[in-house]
Design an enzyme around this catalytic site. Sequence first.
Site, PDB file in Angstrom:
ATOM      1  N   HIS A   1       0.800  -1.226   0.000  1.00 21.32           N
ATOM      2  CA  HIS A   1       0.000   0.000   0.000  1.00 21.32           C
ATOM      3  C   HIS A   1       0.829   1.271   0.000  1.00 21.32           C
ATOM      4  O   HIS A   1       0.262   2.357   0.119  1.00 21.32           O
ATOM      5  CB  HIS A   1      -0.920   0.019   1.228  1.00 21.32           C
ATOM      6  CG  HIS A   1      -2.144  -0.814   1.077  1.00 21.32           C
ATOM      7  ND1 HIS A   1      -3.303  -0.369   0.461  1.00 21.32           N
ATOM      8  CD2 HIS A   1      -2.397  -2.090   1.452  1.00 21.32           C
ATOM      9  CE1 HIS A   1      -4.204  -1.333   0.480  1.00 21.32           C
ATOM     10  NE2 HIS A   1      -3.677  -2.388   1.071  1.00 21.32           N
TER      11      HIS A   1
ATOM     12  N   LYS B   1      -7.835  13.879   4.112  1.00 17.84           N
ATOM     13  CA  LYS B   1      -7.030  12.664   4.066  1.00 17.84           C
ATOM     14  C   LYS B   1      -6.053  12.681   5.233  1.00 17.84           C
ATOM     15  O   LYS B   1      -5.856  13.709   5.889  1.00 17.84           O
ATOM     16  CB  LYS B   1      -6.268  12.546   2.749  1.00 17.84           C
ATOM     17  CG  LYS B   1      -5.462  13.780   2.382  1.00 17.84           C
ATOM     18  CD  LYS B   1      -4.813  13.647   1.008  1.00 17.84           C
ATOM     19  CE  LYS B   1      -5.810  13.717  -0.122  1.00 17.84           C
ATOM     20  NZ  LYS B   1      -6.076  12.450  -0.770  1.00 17.84           N
ATOM     21  N   ARG B   2      -5.441  11.545   5.493  1.00 14.69           N
ATOM     22  CA  ARG B   2      -4.421  11.454   6.536  1.00 14.69           C
ATOM     23  C   ARG B   2      -3.351  12.525   6.304  1.00 14.69           C
ATOM     24  O   ARG B   2      -2.976  12.803   5.168  1.00 14.69           O
ATOM     25  CB  ARG B   2      -3.804  10.056   6.489  1.00 14.69           C
ATOM     26  CG  ARG B   2      -2.725   9.772   7.507  1.00 14.69           C
ATOM     27  CD  ARG B   2      -2.410   8.267   7.494  1.00 14.69           C
ATOM     28  NE  ARG B   2      -2.008   7.807   6.173  1.00 14.69           N
ATOM     29  CZ  ARG B   2      -0.744   7.809   5.736  1.00 14.69           C
ATOM     30  NH1 ARG B   2       0.226   8.263   6.497  1.00 14.69           N
ATOM     31  NH2 ARG B   2      -0.463   7.344   4.529  1.00 14.69           N
TER      32      ARG B   2
ATOM     33  N   LYS C   1       1.362  14.035   0.958  1.00 10.62           N
ATOM     34  CA  LYS C   1       0.014  14.382   0.508  1.00 10.62           C
ATOM     35  C   LYS C   1      -0.139  15.891   0.282  1.00 10.62           C
ATOM     36  O   LYS C   1      -1.123  16.350  -0.272  1.00 10.62           O
ATOM     37  CB  LYS C   1      -1.022  13.864   1.500  1.00 10.62           C
ATOM     38  CG  LYS C   1      -1.037  12.325   1.589  1.00 10.62           C
ATOM     39  CD  LYS C   1      -2.020  11.831   2.630  1.00 10.62           C
ATOM     40  CE  LYS C   1      -1.983  10.323   2.779  1.00 10.62           C
ATOM     41  NZ  LYS C   1      -2.589   9.591   1.644  1.00 10.62           N
TER      42      LYS C   1
ATOM     43  N   THR D   1      -8.286   6.496  -2.053  1.00 12.55           N
ATOM     44  CA  THR D   1      -9.687   6.112  -2.243  1.00 12.55           C
ATOM     45  C   THR D   1     -10.612   7.297  -2.001  1.00 12.55           C
ATOM     46  O   THR D   1     -11.744   7.292  -2.472  1.00 12.55           O
ATOM     47  CB  THR D   1     -10.084   4.956  -1.306  1.00 12.55           C
ATOM     48  OG1 THR D   1      -9.730   5.290   0.037  1.00 12.55           O
ATOM     49  CG2 THR D   1      -9.391   3.667  -1.707  1.00 12.55           C
TER      50      THR D   1
ATOM     51  N   LYS E   1     -14.315   8.468  -3.770  1.00 10.16           N
ATOM     52  CA  LYS E   1     -15.545   8.819  -3.055  1.00 10.16           C
ATOM     53  C   LYS E   1     -16.034  10.203  -3.461  1.00 10.16           C
ATOM     54  O   LYS E   1     -17.237  10.414  -3.683  1.00 10.16           O
ATOM     55  CB  LYS E   1     -15.304   8.758  -1.546  1.00 10.16           C
ATOM     56  CG  LYS E   1     -14.942   7.377  -1.029  1.00 10.16           C
ATOM     57  CD  LYS E   1     -14.292   7.443   0.349  1.00 10.16           C
ATOM     58  CE  LYS E   1     -13.610   6.137   0.685  1.00 10.16           C
ATOM     59  NZ  LYS E   1     -12.673   6.250   1.809  1.00 10.16           N
TER      60      LYS E   1
END
Length: 815
Positions: free
Chosen positions: A361, A549-550, A555, A659, A663
């Site tokens: 992942h 998001k985390r 990111k 993901t 969504k």
Amino acid sequence: MAEKAGENKRVAKLRANIEERIRREFGISARNATVDQVYRAVSLCVRDEVADVWAGGREESQEEGRKCLIYLSAEFLIGRALSNNLVNLNRYDEYAAALAEMGFDLGAVEEQEADAGLGNGGLGRLAACFLDSLATLELPAMGYGIRYEYGFFRQEIRDGQQVETPDPWLSTGEVWETTRTDRAFEVKFGGSVEECWSEDGRLKVVYHGAQSVFAEASDMPILGYESKLPATLRLWKARAPQQIDLARFNRGEYANAVADREFAESISKVLYPEDSHEQGQELRLRQFYFLVSATMQSIVESHKRRYGDLRTLPDKIAIQINDTHPALAIPELIRILIDEESFTWEEAMDIAERTFNYTNHTVMPEALEKWQAGILQRLLPRLYRIIETIDAKYRERIWQQYPGDAERVSRMAIIHGGKVHMADLCVLVCGHVNGVSQLHGQILRTSLFRDFYAAYPEKFLGITNGVTQRRWLAVANPRLNELVNETIGEGFMKDWRKISELEPYANDPEFRKKFDEVKAQNKRDFAAWMKETRGVDINPNTIFDVQAKRLHEYKRQLMKALHILSLYDAIIDGRLSEQDVPPTTFIFAAKAAPGYYRAKEIIRLINAISQLIAADPRTRDRIPVVFLENYDVTAAQHLMPAADISEQISTAGTEASGTGNMKFMLNGALTLGTMDGANVEIAEQVGHDHIFIFGGLVEDIERMKAENSYNPHEVANNDQRLRRVLNHLIDGSLVKSDGSRFEDLHHSLLPFGGRGDDYFVLYDFASYDERFLEVMQAYQDRDRWVTSAIVNTAKAGFFSSDRSIEDYNREIWGL
């Protein structure tokens, strides 16, 4: 008329069942019940319906001897169970009607349930989506995890900073569990191991001085849509063999009397305990071994009871290792087969190689589990010996394949540099190794596991992640789900291809109007929910630009924050009109790992920017910044249907898939992102007219890294506007409660002595700004924007977890 009468009868029966539950559970009538008591009564009624399906489906599958998937994961971010079960039973409206007759609102009842604290981010949410899809597709499956008593943590923002507090989710979560008193297994830690051979030549392993902990099972049904075969989520709870040392207690040593119990049971207290110190590292290792040892013992016991011969294990189960956390399952199964079932080494290895598969992942090397060899050897002495043997045999095999290439053998070794590399163990032993997007699969082959791919090319593949449309459309966005069903008919809940029939309606003005109104109402609802639950005012008539998001540097929440500062400067200078950037609310939602200082500083920066903008009348209504505290599945279900812009801006080549992007897409948000992870495939699905792509490509980033040619100082020096933005970090304009400044963040981008900016924030900044302004213009062309939003929803079927599971089953499991 007959159909309506039948529905009325079902509603009346439901009402009677709920009222009876209230009387039996609480000894009161329904009219005197609190909302929480009604929640518990309704949940018990629903649980009974689910249990009927669950028991029948499991027994039938076992009688037929069907092959079963075992999904091993440290996280299962399942969210609330009540609403999801009602949707999947197709009973939501009937329960809502029954409660309305009793004077209760189903929405208010749902709010009584706490989110199950069994995960943190995308890894756990993917696992939950997969169980939902496995159940919907009626493929036999069991997920195995840990029953974390206090979850990850509950996030509070105090003085702009993240503060972690316990998350006692089990206060409402136990209603969905079934305690399995017949499923308890002993897990041993530490001590020493003696190997001896019996007269008949069998290995006998004796433990001396080991500490025992018992794993107790709780099972939770995971229902699929109108499915006859729910999946089972089995969660292990740690229990000490002795609950109290009575001798110590009687001597008045009250704390010491229960110290051993507290230490043993700490294993299942918290997800991802802080591991910046050796005690934390050891606790994590205990957790992951506890999970896999209990699971492997359970699997072996069940297989022997049903089928007898353990040599048929690979024919009856497939084990999927979800990231490296459960990797110790491989040597643990080998240990059980050799030490307890008298298998030879060759037989045990053959079974392991045909049973296990591994999903990677992450491409971030620091996120691939590596244990200090000394800690693993001390805590799990028998397992360490088995890993040493696996390592030696694969070293020999690789040496034979590449004679004389000692450096390659060392790179591919499981144990090297004083550490045990879990990803290497998984890649060498597992039958299949998959990435979670096509780009990610390519990176595994060409970069992260390049040597392994050269030796074992047949193992590698890419299977793109997905999300369940039951949770992320039917539960999260019932208005849009109803509009879809009215327009193209029902069917999407069971068939991920069905939603593509919506695409022609993007050209229908009447449908565009309805679609746009759904979004507007969802934004109003989200604003009301934020006010009620977080005390935050949001203007629903603004654009909702969302990054949820985390929190991690790759990111690039930092890049988004810096860009907002550039908009602030432009408005203050009079360089940015409302026509350039209409009123926009920037919404951040993220948790940072407790020990990740820089990530927590980015949260602090976002909140400082929010204060800066709110303090100036020229900016407070034009570009307000909101941080959504304690982001979880329920918060996501409120946020995603309301979002206009989906920020997916990770550095190209760092996000395995994502993901959240899927969504948001399903709910009609447009992506502003890089060509990273599943963004690549989203762009392929919707076409470049319906997505906003910016920034360097993977090959650009990799070339600059290889050549060491990127100079962030040069980028900043050549952009006066960017220099001004960066200066905000250190000039005192951004207020911290302790009076300090954001020197660390500034230094991470522009360190003394060169390079810095490991995630190319400054490199992509100008490209992002240019694309962002294009997004603002596109949004104001309502026909264009809503057309693109409809196309995104219509093309989201490919990103259903049902399609992902079909791919896994075809390519790997063969259920």
